[in-house]
Design a protein around this motif. Structure first.
Motif, PDB file in Angstrom:
ATOM      1  N   LEU A  43       0.802  -1.021   0.044  1.00  0.00           N
ATOM      2  CA  LEU A  43      -0.009   0.041  -0.017  1.00  0.00           C
ATOM      3  C   LEU A  43       0.885   1.422   0.014  1.00  0.00           C
ATOM      4  CD1 LEU A  43      -3.038  -0.953   2.517  1.00  0.00           C
ATOM      5  CD2 LEU A  43      -3.142  -0.945  -0.240  1.00  0.00           C
ATOM      6  N   TYR A  44       2.195   1.162   0.554  1.00  0.00           N
ATOM      7  CA  TYR A  44       2.900   2.345   0.623  1.00  0.00           C
ATOM      8  C   TYR A  44       3.167   2.701  -0.653  1.00  0.00           C
ATOM      9  CZ  TYR A  44       6.754   5.568   1.999  1.00  0.00           C
ATOM     10  OH  TYR A  44       7.788   6.492   1.968  1.00  0.00           O
ATOM     11  N   GLU A  45       3.431   1.804  -1.761  1.00  0.00           N
ATOM     12  CA  GLU A  45       3.827   2.076  -3.125  1.00  0.00           C
ATOM     13  C   GLU A  45       2.566   2.517  -3.786  1.00  0.00           C
ATOM     14  OE1 GLU A  45       6.847   2.204  -3.660  1.00  0.00           O
ATOM     15  OE2 GLU A  45       7.839   1.125  -2.186  1.00  0.00           O
ATOM     16  N   VAL A  46       1.548   1.920  -3.398  1.00  0.00           N
ATOM     17  CA  VAL A  46       0.270   2.289  -4.090  1.00  0.00           C
ATOM     18  C   VAL A  46      -0.098   3.880  -3.829  1.00  0.00           C
ATOM     19  CG1 VAL A  46      -2.212   2.032  -4.287  1.00  0.00           C
ATOM     20  CG2 VAL A  46      -0.666   0.097  -4.350  1.00  0.00           C
ATOM     21  N   PHE A  47       0.089   4.078  -2.341  1.00  0.00           N
ATOM     22  CA  PHE A  47      -0.642   5.571  -2.231  1.00  0.00           C
ATOM     23  C   PHE A  47       0.532   6.540  -2.536  1.00  0.00           C
ATOM     24  CE2 PHE A  47      -2.853   3.336   1.591  1.00  0.00           C
ATOM     25  CZ  PHE A  47      -4.113   3.117   0.882  1.00  0.00           C
ATOM     26  N   GLY A  48       1.809   6.142  -2.868  1.00  0.00           N
ATOM     27  CA  GLY A  48       2.836   7.144  -3.437  1.00  0.00           C
ATOM     28  C   GLY A  48       2.416   7.367  -4.559  1.00  0.00           C
ATOM     29  N   PRO A 218      -6.722  10.660   0.178  1.00  0.00           N
ATOM     30  CA  PRO A 218      -7.482  10.278  -1.102  1.00  0.00           C
ATOM     31  C   PRO A 218      -9.021  10.317  -0.779  1.00  0.00           C
ATOM     32  CG  PRO A 218      -5.682   8.799  -0.617  1.00  0.00           C
ATOM     33  CD  PRO A 218      -5.875   9.505   0.677  1.00  0.00           C
ATOM     34  N   PRO A 219      -9.947  10.170  -1.863  1.00  0.00           N
ATOM     35  CA  PRO A 219     -11.254  10.038  -1.783  1.00  0.00           C
ATOM     36  C   PRO A 219     -11.630   8.747  -1.246  1.00  0.00           C
ATOM     37  CG  PRO A 219     -10.641  11.047  -3.951  1.00  0.00           C
ATOM     38  CD  PRO A 219      -9.357  10.476  -3.330  1.00  0.00           C
ATOM     39  N   LEU A 220     -12.769   8.659  -0.713  1.00  0.00           N
ATOM     40  CA  LEU A 220     -13.278   7.344   0.026  1.00  0.00           C
ATOM     41  C   LEU A 220     -12.091   6.913   1.126  1.00  0.00           C
ATOM     42  CD1 LEU A 220     -14.241   5.352  -3.231  1.00  0.00           C
ATOM     43  CD2 LEU A 220     -15.569   6.696  -1.643  1.00  0.00           C
ATOM     44  N   VAL A 227     -10.719   2.830   1.753  1.00  0.00           N
ATOM     45  CA  VAL A 227     -12.153   1.891   1.512  1.00  0.00           C
ATOM     46  C   VAL A 227     -11.694   1.129   0.381  1.00  0.00           C
ATOM     47  CG1 VAL A 227     -14.507   1.654   1.190  1.00  0.00           C
ATOM     48  CG2 VAL A 227     -13.774   3.440   2.681  1.00  0.00           C
ATOM     49  N   ILE A 228     -11.043   1.841  -0.617  1.00  0.00           N
ATOM     50  CA  ILE A 228     -10.749   0.961  -1.721  1.00  0.00           C
ATOM     51  C   ILE A 228      -9.825   0.151  -1.541  1.00  0.00           C
ATOM     52  CG2 ILE A 228      -9.645   1.230  -3.840  1.00  0.00           C
ATOM     53  CD1 ILE A 228     -10.499   4.178  -4.351  1.00  0.00           C
ATOM     54  N   GLY A 229      -8.679   0.117  -0.722  1.00  0.00           N
ATOM     55  CA  GLY A 229      -7.655  -0.788  -0.455  1.00  0.00           C
ATOM     56  C   GLY A 229      -8.377  -1.995   0.333  1.00  0.00           C
ATOM     57  N   PHE A 230      -9.397  -1.521   1.431  1.00  0.00           N
ATOM     58  CA  PHE A 230     -10.066  -2.631   1.991  1.00  0.00           C
ATOM     59  C   PHE A 230     -10.998  -3.490   1.435  1.00  0.00           C
ATOM     60  CE2 PHE A 230     -13.955  -3.765   4.395  1.00  0.00           C
ATOM     61  CZ  PHE A 230     -13.494  -4.488   5.523  1.00  0.00           C
TER      62      PHE A 230
END
Length: 276
Positions: A43-48, A218-220, A227-230
């Protein structure tokens, strides 16, 4: 397009999250851990890539990780409980003191900079990787469980570590139980159980802690929970947890331990570079 990213790139990100979720579930059942050691760096890379501010990025990863792990730990715990391996007296003490520590950790997340969580994650991953690569379950300090005071202290440590690095506490509790001569099956089952209150309370705490920062997230986002990651990770990891349980009772784990240990060392190096 979403947030300036083409559909093809978002599709690759979704596939990466789903793949991480599948591995997370297997690890949860196999080692009695929630898989945060994989979820957080993914998730660290995704959110980056979607430009989450660096001071909030780790908190969002950790909160989302704890939320994702909730169904995984529940499923893993129920599967292990059917085999009658949970240590009830340890579970009772750990649950109380771990939850107290998780509340403290969630409060820290509301104001501490991201570097605090990176350092905590690096220390945690190095400890676990060394254990998996070189120590395994060979060391012990006793052939029986310690007294209630020390058990309670272990629970508090697990809760605080879990809330600062986004894990269910299984890796730490496994180490503590095997050091006191408990069989691996009982250690794994009890570790899976303590992950339930840790992740539930931790997810709620991070959602509350991140509420004042919603404008920068981020949104959501539900506080420090994406929420998207979850939605993408949780169902996959929960489904694959039972396969890990089967492996835990059927296969030697040495090669998997070595692979996971090396992965954690690589993750540690990645976070250290971001601190320089």
């Amino acid at each position: 397009m979403l947030m300036g990213y083409p559909a093809s790139e978002l599709a690759w990100l979704a596939l990466l999250i789903i793949a991480g979720g599948a591995v997370t579930g297997v690890l949860a059942g196999l080692f009695g851990i929630g898989g945060g050691g994989i979820i957080v760096p993914v998730l660290y890379e995704v959110f980056g890539l979607i430009h989450v501010p660096d001071d909030l990025r780790m908190q969002l990863c950790i909160g989302t990780s704890l939320a994702v792990i909730v169904p995984t730990t529940i499923r893993s715990y129920l599967a292990h409980k059917k085999k009658g391996a949970v240590i009830p007296e340890v579970m009772r003490l750990w649950s109380v003191f771990a939850v107290i520590a998780v509340v403290i950790g969630s409060w820290i997340a509301s104001f501490a900079p991201g570097a605090v969580f990176k350092v905590a994650f690096v220390v945690f991953t190095i400890f676990i990787s060394i254990k998996m690569l070189f120590i395994g379950d060979r060391w012990n300090v006793s052939n029986r469980l310690p007294g209630p005071a020390l058990v309670a202290l272990y629970g508090f440590i697990m809760g605080l570590v879990s809330s600062l690095v986004g894990v269910s506490g299984g890796a730490v509790s496994n180490a503590m139980l095997t050091l006191h001569g408990q069989p691996m099956q009982r250690a794994v089952a009890t570790s899976a159980g303590i992950g339930v209150p840790i992740t539930v309370v931790g997810a709620i705490g991070y959602a509350i802690a991140g509420w004042p920062h919603l404008a920068q997230l981020p949104p959501l986002s539900l506080g420090f929970i994406s929420v998207i990651g979850f939605v993408l990770m949780a169902p996959v990891s929960s489904y694959t947890a039972t396969y890990g349980v089967r492996l835990a009772h059927a296969l030697p784990r040495r090669y998997l331990e070595i692979g996971f240990g090396l992965f954690l060392l690589a993750v540690s190096a990645r976070f250290v570079l971001t601190l320089v």
